[in-house]
Design a protein around this motif. Sequence first.
Motif, PDB file in Angstrom:
ATOM      1  N   ASN A  41       0.826  -1.216   0.000  1.00  8.09           N
ATOM      2  CA  ASN A  41       0.000   0.000   0.000  1.00  8.09           C
ATOM      3  C   ASN A  41       0.859   1.264   0.000  1.00  8.09           C
ATOM      4  O   ASN A  41       0.565   2.236  -0.698  1.00  8.09           O
ATOM      5  N   ASP A  42       1.936   1.246   0.779  1.00  5.72           N
ATOM      6  CA  ASP A  42       2.835   2.401   0.793  1.00  5.72           C
ATOM      7  C   ASP A  42       3.488   2.601  -0.571  1.00  5.72           C
ATOM      8  O   ASP A  42       3.655   3.732  -1.026  1.00  5.72           O
ATOM      9  N   PHE A  43       3.858   1.499  -1.220  1.00  2.57           N
ATOM     10  CA  PHE A  43       4.507   1.651  -2.520  1.00  2.57           C
ATOM     11  C   PHE A  43       3.523   2.188  -3.561  1.00  2.57           C
ATOM     12  O   PHE A  43       3.896   3.020  -4.405  1.00  2.57           O
ATOM     13  N   GLN A  44       2.280   1.747  -3.495  1.00  2.72           N
ATOM     14  CA  GLN A  44       1.287   2.292  -4.421  1.00  2.72           C
ATOM     15  C   GLN A  44       1.107   3.791  -4.187  1.00  2.72           C
ATOM     16  O   GLN A  44       1.010   4.575  -5.141  1.00  2.72           O
ATOM     17  N   ALA A  45       1.083   4.206  -2.925  1.00  2.00           N
ATOM     18  CA  ALA A  45       0.979   5.636  -2.618  1.00  2.00           C
ATOM     19  C   ALA A  45       2.226   6.380  -3.081  1.00  2.00           C
ATOM     20  O   ALA A  45       2.144   7.530  -3.539  1.00  2.00           O
ATOM     21  N   PHE A  46       3.384   5.724  -2.976  1.00  2.00           N
ATOM     22  CA  PHE A  46       4.633   6.321  -3.459  1.00  2.00           C
ATOM     23  C   PHE A  46       4.560   6.556  -4.965  1.00  2.00           C
ATOM     24  O   PHE A  46       4.995   7.604  -5.460  1.00  2.00           O
ATOM     25  N   SER A 127       3.564 -16.353  -2.327  1.00  2.00           N
ATOM     26  CA  SER A 127       2.164 -16.130  -1.940  1.00  2.00           C
ATOM     27  C   SER A 127       1.977 -14.846  -1.148  1.00  2.00           C
ATOM     28  O   SER A 127       0.856 -14.336  -1.033  1.00  2.00           O
ATOM     29  N   ASP A 128       3.081 -14.290  -0.626  1.00  2.00           N
ATOM     30  CA  ASP A 128       2.982 -13.048   0.141  1.00  2.00           C
ATOM     31  C   ASP A 128       3.495 -11.839  -0.654  1.00  2.00           C
ATOM     32  O   ASP A 128       3.634 -10.756  -0.108  1.00  2.00           O
ATOM     33  N   MET A 129       3.750 -12.016  -1.958  1.00  2.00           N
ATOM     34  CA  MET A 129       4.334 -10.944  -2.756  1.00  2.00           C
ATOM     35  C   MET A 129       3.286 -10.280  -3.645  1.00  2.00           C
ATOM     36  O   MET A 129       2.316 -10.912  -4.090  1.00  2.00           O
ATOM     37  N   VAL A 130       3.506  -8.982  -3.899  1.00  2.00           N
ATOM     38  CA  VAL A 130       2.634  -8.198  -4.777  1.00  2.00           C
ATOM     39  C   VAL A 130       3.499  -7.617  -5.897  1.00  2.00           C
ATOM     40  O   VAL A 130       4.574  -7.060  -5.637  1.00  2.00           O
TER      41      VAL A 130
END
Length: 650
Positions: A41-46, A127-130
């Motif tokens: 979520n932080d990276f998307q906001a970045f 499985s925990d990566m986006v």
Amino acid sequence: MLPALKAVRRSLKQLRSITTSTINSGYQQANVVILPSNLANDFQAFCSSNPAPLPLIYRSQLGETSCPPLAQDADIRTDISQYCVYEDGRLVRTVSSLHSYSTEPRATSDQQAANHGQQLDQTGMWSDMVCFYLGCSFGFEGRLKKAGVPVRNVEQGKNVSMYRTAVPCVPVGVFSCPLVVTMRPIPADMLNAAVQITHLNQLAHGAPIHIGDPALLGIQDLSRPDYGDQVESQPGDVTVFWSCGVTAIEAILSSKPSLAFSHYPGCMFLTDLPDSSTITTHSDLSARSTTNTDSEIPELSPLCFQVSHNPLQYSLASQRAVEKIRQLEIIIGEDPGQRGIRALFVQDELLRSCLALSHSSSVAITTGFPTHYMHSPPDETDGPPGAIAMATMLLALGKQVTMITDRRALEMNQAIIEEAVNTGVLKTAIPLVTFENTSPDSTLQFLCYHGDPSKPRYNHLMAIERSGRAEDGNYYNMRGVNIKHLVDPVDNLFVAAMDIPGITTTGVGDGGNELGMGKLKDKVKNLMPNGSLIACDIAADYAITAGVSNWGGYAVACGLYLLHTCPSHQRYLRKGLGLEPTTSPVQLQNWAANLPSVDKEESMLSTLMRFGVRSGKTGHLAMEVDGLTFHPTHSDIITRLLEITLGPAP
């Protein structure tokens, strides 16, 4: 999936050493970053806060290996020719497949375990990566070539040059890093084509964020790119910089996630989207909207203008803003006093000066023409109102402003500035200084901190209706009377500025004997009355001519307003960083309130009269400038300038 794209992907899997920067696939290419879900979520906001380097085109679901909106039947674990693996913010290896990170641990020999170490512990973590897919500038190279714009890295069979800059991205959470840019040398006469073509493809970083001297981005050596290959320029080329998705790799290095992956710089993911796609955001991909974006509106397409020679710097502004500023220039060029000023006109001097001022942070303004040498004070009403109008707008835009005056006029001008503040013409007082040429390094000490030419105190010197030195060293009014004894040698500052990188100069005049008009001295000598005697010998970078010099000051204020409400120019100033420009109504109202107005300029002229300042042409102590009464002549010009800038009054 499209047959051609299948073939390209298949060839990439077979030839892992080929970088997609050398392939004209006809399809959009993407940078890829793969992060743990707790950072997603932080990276998307970045990305949202830094849209030019990080145009997010798709965010995967948790553990997802495909990306249906971008490519059918894709597998992100194998569809890039080379991947980077990061552990705790360090690049630890490059691999040709990520399959081993998405399978269960398997039995291996002791020797294999020793060789692979921690990688065994990281299998099954997929499985925990986006996955984040970000637009890439390789997507516009085909369109540049089709338009006849040479792409030097492709011509030379090299990966594009990528550089870490000194420009910080907007931080979000743990993500904080410098902007990375790509550099492509472009022939100077093709800059507009390159700008307009890339502007149309926001998915591929859009228009350039800097054109000119790399040192202005903090890049000291083009021969040593931080990523990619060195690309050779050809004679006549200008260095052009676009935001780069490798910024995301810098974000990984600085945030230090326990495990992360990315594409290897230059080895991109190929999508099914044609490189002419106008889809610009992650949300657009789901809608596939057919409506025009701002980038597709022709009048919002940017144009490129050189604004500085030392250092070399270009700027961008939309066709709409450029056309409006050109209309301002036409209005101020009217010559109701019939002084012949139109003969000196050079198109776009106003525009280029406004662009240079917009890039400036500190501006020094000088005015004062003691034409009435028989009176006290000897000054005229042309000059101070225009200077105050420019200062007011520059202050509203957050610039530092200093006024330079003659020693003989210091006390009077201090009182005039105080009165302008009291009457609301100025929002705040402006520092007022004088210049004395008392030593060989006086100019350097005045213009630069500690006399160091690498540390200029001002980015721009602006002279408006300021007495200019003629070839014989004297200063003349329009009648040819020498008034040198009333003028301090401020001209020396303009002469010195020519050799100081980072200082641009402008002169505003209406007769050719004003400081800065030396740029037009041949025309002045041949076309203006007494021109061979009175012509100013000191040139400015830009010479704005007007029927009355005050009008030039008003037009500069209006031009600055237009540039600061121009999305293309604001994006260029911000280097594509920060949220998309949405000027608040309050800010717009503040800027508009600091434009010149009929009421403010009438008040300013009344103040000058009270201090005994006279009309230039007639010497009348009256509400006139250069023999033209405020109503209707000057008030009409102001009204028309505002109509161009703000639109017709309701």
